[in-house]
Motif scaffolding. Structure first.
Motif, PDB file in Angstrom:
ATOM      1  N   HIS A   2      -5.325   9.367 -16.901  1.00  0.00           N
ATOM      2  CA  HIS A   2      -5.963  10.606 -16.495  1.00  0.00           C
ATOM      3  C   HIS A   2      -5.875  10.788 -14.970  1.00  0.00           C
ATOM      4  N   HIS A  56      -2.284  11.682 -13.750  1.00  0.00           N
ATOM      5  CA  HIS A  56      -1.840  13.032 -14.075  1.00  0.00           C
ATOM      6  C   HIS A  56      -2.659  14.092 -13.340  1.00  0.00           C
ATOM      7  N   SER A  57      -3.895  13.771 -13.052  1.00  0.00           N
ATOM      8  CA  SER A  57      -4.691  14.714 -12.290  1.00  0.00           C
ATOM      9  C   SER A  57      -4.167  14.834 -10.852  1.00  0.00           C
ATOM     10  N   GLN A  62       5.202  10.116 -13.367  1.00  0.00           N
ATOM     11  CA  GLN A  62       5.268  10.864 -14.629  1.00  0.00           C
ATOM     12  C   GLN A  62       5.459   9.941 -15.827  1.00  0.00           C
ATOM     13  N   GLU A  91     -12.399  12.759  -9.521  1.00  0.00           N
ATOM     14  CA  GLU A  91     -11.848  12.872 -10.870  1.00  0.00           C
ATOM     15  C   GLU A  91     -12.314  11.709 -11.733  1.00  0.00           C
ATOM     16  N   LEU A 135      -1.084  14.224  -9.978  1.00  0.00           N
ATOM     17  CA  LEU A 135       0.202  14.917 -10.098  1.00  0.00           C
ATOM     18  C   LEU A 135       0.004  16.429 -10.190  1.00  0.00           C
ATOM     19  N   THR A 136      -1.042  16.843 -10.882  1.00  0.00           N
ATOM     20  CA  THR A 136      -1.267  18.277 -11.063  1.00  0.00           C
ATOM     21  C   THR A 136      -1.902  18.911  -9.832  1.00  0.00           C
ATOM     22  N   HIS A 137      -2.949  18.264  -9.309  1.00  0.00           N
ATOM     23  CA  HIS A 137      -3.745  18.933  -8.279  1.00  0.00           C
ATOM     24  C   HIS A 137      -3.407  18.524  -6.848  1.00  0.00           C
ATOM     25  N   ARG A 138      -2.701  17.447  -6.666  1.00  0.00           N
ATOM     26  CA  ARG A 138      -2.390  16.993  -5.304  1.00  0.00           C
ATOM     27  C   ARG A 138      -0.889  16.776  -5.120  1.00  0.00           C
ATOM     28  N   ARG A 139      -0.105  17.672  -5.712  1.00  0.00           N
ATOM     29  CA  ARG A 139       1.340  17.527  -5.650  1.00  0.00           C
ATOM     30  C   ARG A 139       1.876  17.711  -4.229  1.00  0.00           C
TER      31      ARG A 139
END
Ligand code: NSS
Length: 432
Positions: free
Chosen positions: A247, A250-251, A271, A141, A253-257
């Protein structure tokens, strides 16, 4: 022939026969049924073997299987909301590839030194798996972010004739004829040449510090991402640092939750990482320390204890700028308004996870740089090429280094950096 697939894609095959290849993660039996938890690197799936639905060979194979034995199973995919991952495999064939010897790592508590000795196997456990998947995601990322922003990847050498961050932590090699060479502490000086050639570059690679300190936050070999930008001042890379970190968080958080859940990470803490980040100067940081009853001499760099106290005042990373020049590396530009200060920044993670970034505007004036080399007792001959960058079209330029393991350590909420890299190198560890 059935389709060979992986557990992460199993949802595409509900009702169909598939073949999976992997390792036994766990098993339990109940009468004429065996439940095998199989992992294949992409996930874990429960596979059900029923005695009268498979050949006697397949069924007896389930009794031979030990933990981490490798195997291939064929079966029908069923959606099952109660199953971990939401699917189950109804096995019709099972083939052992290798029966594993008694596996040394069990669910019981092992000490850190035992686990590190078995790092090559420890990597298979779900916690390590989650951390290293986040690592992979984060590095990708970071690169795609910089690529989108117009940077190019510019690889710096690992074997170098000079130091970058002071001579005290250099790894010396003895190979080059008549000359000492060292493992790189930072790709920065080369990135500066890259920035003068391409405008915006970044290096990404391992760097080495022969630190004698044995702390949770220091590795001997760690990875660093180092963007370097021509025509950029300190304020410009503060914005870049802030945007990049936001970035990345949040990436993940979104893709590796799922991975963050495995790690039990408090997501609210991540967050709250939004722009803008607080920006304070070194002297304002001294005030914070004073208010907390900690006296700190002007001119001394902060250590881990001071960093923790300061960072705990904020719910997101804090950027500390303008440290005394005397504590900092030779290449940093001094503030024209207050020459005793450096145009530099340290970005500290919240919750006491330490320094994520160190960066600065670079000294772009030829004469001043010469002076700084002399003050730091660095051999001018070795830096002639670096001085050339100030002879031929010098421009203001700035950059920073983001510690990959520090960033992972913070995002994953792990106490010791040794878990943030596949094979950690520490003061007392080079095996495996
Ligand atoms: O020493 S730094 O603060 N800065 C540099 O090396 C600059 N030459 C970078 C640049 O401007 N291009 O290191 C940068 C970051 C630091 O903030 C930490 O996050 C990380 O590198 N770092 C480490 N991580 C793990 N272990 C160790 N020993 C370590 N040292 C620095």
């Amino acid at each position: 022939m059935t389709q060979i697939t992986t557990i992460d894609k199993i949802g595409e095959f509900v009702g169909q026969m598939v073949t999976l290849r992997g390792w036994l993660y766990n098993k339990r039996s109940s009468g004429k049924v065996r439940f095998l938890l199989i992992r294949d690197g992409t996930g874990i799936i429960q596979s059900v073997v029923v005695k009268n639905e498979v050949t006697p060979e397949s069924f007896s194979a389930t009794d031979i299987l030990t933990l981490e034995s490798s195997l291939e199973v064929r079966g029908k995919v069923r959606a099952d909301a109660r199953a971990p991952g939401g699917h189950e495999l109804q096995v019709s064939d099972l083939r052992i590839i290798q029966v594993a010897e008694e596996y040394p790592i069990s669910p019981k508590e092992h000490g850190p030194s035992f686990l590190l000795d078995h790092r090559h196997l420890w990597l298979r456990s779900s916690r390590q798996h989650a951390i290293l998947r986040i690592r992979s995601h984060l590095i990708q990322e970071a690169q795609s972010y910089l690529n989108r922003e117009g940077f190019i990847l510019f690889d710096a050498p690992i074997l170098t004739p000079t130091s970058c961050e002071g001579t005290s932590t250099l790894f010396e090699t003895d190979y080059f004829y008549d000359e000492k060479a060292y493992l790189s502490q930072s790709g920065q000086l080369y990135a500066e040449a890259g920035a003068m050639a391409f405008g915006k570059v970044y290096t990404l690679g391992p760097t080495f510090r022969a630190e004698k300190s044995k702390t949770r936050r220091h590795l001997t070999e760690f990875w660093m991402l180092e963007p370097e930008v021509a025509f950029a001042e300190l304020k410009d890379i503060l914005s870049l640092a802030e945007e990049l970190i936001t970035h990345l968080v949040h990436s993940v958080l979104t893709h590796r939750r799922e991975e963050l859940k495995v790690l039990d990470r408090d997501l609210t803490k991540l967050q709250s990482v939004v722009q803008p980040f607080p920006r304070i100067t070194y002297e304002e940081a001294l005030d914070i320390l004073r208010q907390k009853g900690i006296s700190h001499q002007w001119g001394d760099d902060f250590g881990a204890a001071e960093d923790t106290v300061i960072s705990e005042q904020f719910d997101r990373p804090v950027m500390i700028t303008h440290y005394p020049l005397q504590t900092k590396a030779f290449y940093m530009k001094s503030d024209p308004l207050r020459p005793e200060l450096a145009l530099c920044v340290d970005v500290l993670a919240p919750e006491g996870y330490g320094e994520l970034i160190g960066g600065s505007q670079r000294e772009d004036d030829y004469d001043k740089l010469l002076e700084r080399l002399a003050q730091h007792k660095l051999p001018r001959e070795s830096f002639e090429w670096y001085l050339d960058l100030r002879r031929y079209g010098s421009v203001p330029h700035s950059g920073f280094g983001l510690g990959i393991e520090r960033t992972i350590g913070w995002i994953c909420g792990i106490k010791h950096l040794r878990e943030a890299i596949p094979f950690p190198r520490l003061l007392q560890r080079i095996y495996p």
